[in-house]
Write a protein that holds these residues in place. Structure first.
Motif, PDB file in Angstrom:
ATOM      1  N   GLU A 117       0.851  -1.185   0.000  1.00 27.80           N
ATOM      2  CA  GLU A 117       0.000   0.000   0.000  1.00 27.80           C
ATOM      3  C   GLU A 117       0.890   1.239   0.000  1.00 27.80           C
ATOM      4  N   ALA A 152      -7.777  -4.104  -4.323  1.00 32.01           N
ATOM      5  CA  ALA A 152      -8.578  -4.403  -3.130  1.00 32.01           C
ATOM      6  C   ALA A 152      -9.926  -4.992  -3.529  1.00 32.01           C
ATOM      7  N   ASP A 193      -5.259   0.918   3.153  1.00 25.85           N
ATOM      8  CA  ASP A 193      -6.113   0.387   4.212  1.00 25.85           C
ATOM      9  C   ASP A 193      -5.883   1.212   5.474  1.00 25.85           C
TER      10      ASP A 193
END
Length: 396
Positions: free
Chosen positions: A127, A134, A364
């Motif tokens: 990330e 995702a 995230d």
């Protein structure tokens, strides 16, 4: 009761509940409504080579690809992809069993993950990551395990110890993107060698998104992971014509891998689009055979645009992470007294008449990406010059 359902369950599959309208749609709409320069979405504002466009017209007129092309892709394109991999990287693939044409890299990613994952499988991805990763992992029932690239001495770097620690008995595959969108990081030979060793040691599959392979700058070089020891048989490599030839609307991508992996991916892909982009496949076959001068000129043009935008962003007060690859620049907005990328990007069209993308959408760990904002430089020089001029207002 027309239009009502008999259940209180949400209409959208729970796996996709967190994926609403993409930030790209929101920001592109904002660009239109405010008349702003759109440096958000990564598509060029000019078409690619005229001879490639003409090749598509010729295919249309000659009736090549107007009906369903072969499931794996037209033979001419599969051969051109295999030739490109051999000529560039010394990777030898059989066009009949080791190459698959897809509806862009986005379908290649989705089909690969749907084919290779089962519910509960863990996928390690770096990330910030491209938002389709995702969603595709979720659709396949997998669990994403982010390993965060962090700023270090002017670029975003991978922590190899963190990567090793993220691997568990449930890890099925590593999802690698180099050159990396959005940070512009290009993984080094040493980093790729360490990833390869880890994959072999833990018997992991690897999916590598290499759509920006021809956009590497300065002293960086693009090294396909499949060239490393033990990797050819376990790596699914994804490429695309859109980014290299500036025909993003044609949606022509591909997968190269060992026969068993290609067969698995094709099994999923055939129930997504089945086939796509018939006449464009013939044109892309010709594009891949363009002389080296095309690729070097394309890279030099993007390098000049990178430097123009990066300098302008620095002058406007951003901290700039000069990308080693791709056509995006990531910036830190904290020197401007800001810390919330979403709020900053939503206000920027009114403040400066420019649209950008908040990097937090690619995380995230949203807080890790909060102060970072991405700008695209795959636009005409005069558009970038005007954007730089407008952004100067931020510096007061």
């Amino acid at each position: 009761m027309t239009g009502m359902t008999s259940t209180t369950r949400p209409l959208l599959n729970r796996r996709l509940a967190e994926f609403g309208t993409t930030i790209f749609a929101e920001m592109s709409a904002l660009a239109l409504s405010t008349g702003s320069i759109n440096l958000g979405q990564g598509f060029p504002d000019t078409d690619g080579p005229e001879e490639v466009r003409e090749a598509a017209v010729r295919a249309l007129r000659d009736g090549r690809g107007n009906q369903y092309p072969p499931g794996p892709g037209v033979p001419e394109l599969r051969t051109a992809i295999a030739t490109h991999q051999e000529r560039r990287y010394g990777l030898s693939y059989d066009p009949d069993t080791e190459v698959l044409v897809t509806a862009g890299a986005t379908e290649a990613i989705a089909a690969t993950l749907l084919a290779l994952l089962e519910p509960g499988d863990e996928v390690i991805a770096f990330e910030p990551y491209y938002d389709s990763y995702a969603a595709s992992i979720a659709m396949a029932g997998g669990t994403r395990v982010p390993v965060t690239l962090r700023p270090h001495e002017g670029s975003f770097r991978l922590d190899l110890d963190e990567l090793r620690a993220a691997v568990t008995d449930r890890t099925r595959l590593l999802l690698i993107n180099t050159p990396h969108n959005p940070t512009g990081t290009v993984l080094t030979r040493a980093e790729l060698a360490a990833i390869a060793e880890l994959a072999v040691e833990r018997d992991l599959l690897v999916v590598t998104d290499e759509v920006y392979e021809h956009l590497v700058f300065d002293d960086s070089e693009h090294l396909p992971l499949a060239t490393f020891p033990g990797m050819r048989e376990r790596t699914v490599t994804i490429g695309s014509a859109g980014k290299t030839f500036s025909f993003t609307g044609w949606k022509v991508g591909w997968v190269t891998s060992a026969p068993g992996l290609v067969t698995a991916v094709r099994s999923a892909k055939q129930f997504l689009t089945y086939v796509s982009s018939g006449p464009f496949q013939y044109a892309v076959a010709e594009a891949l055979a363009l002389p080296d001068s095309y690729f070097s000129t394309f890279r030099a043009d993007m390098l000049a645009k990178r430097d123009l935008l990066a300098a302008g962003l620095a002058e406007a007060g951003f901290e700039v992470f000069r990308p080693a690859g791709t056509y995006f620049v990531t910036t830190d907005i904290r020197p401007l007294g800001e810390s919330d990328g979403f709020a900053f990007c939503r206000a920027l069209p009114e403040r400066a008449g420019v649209v950008a993308i908040p990097n937090a959408v690619f995380y995230d760990h949203r807080e890790a990406g909060a102060p970072f904002v991405r700008f695209a430089f795959c636009k005409r020089t005069e558009v970038l010059q005007e954007a730089v001029q407008r952004l100067k207002s931020l510096a007061g």
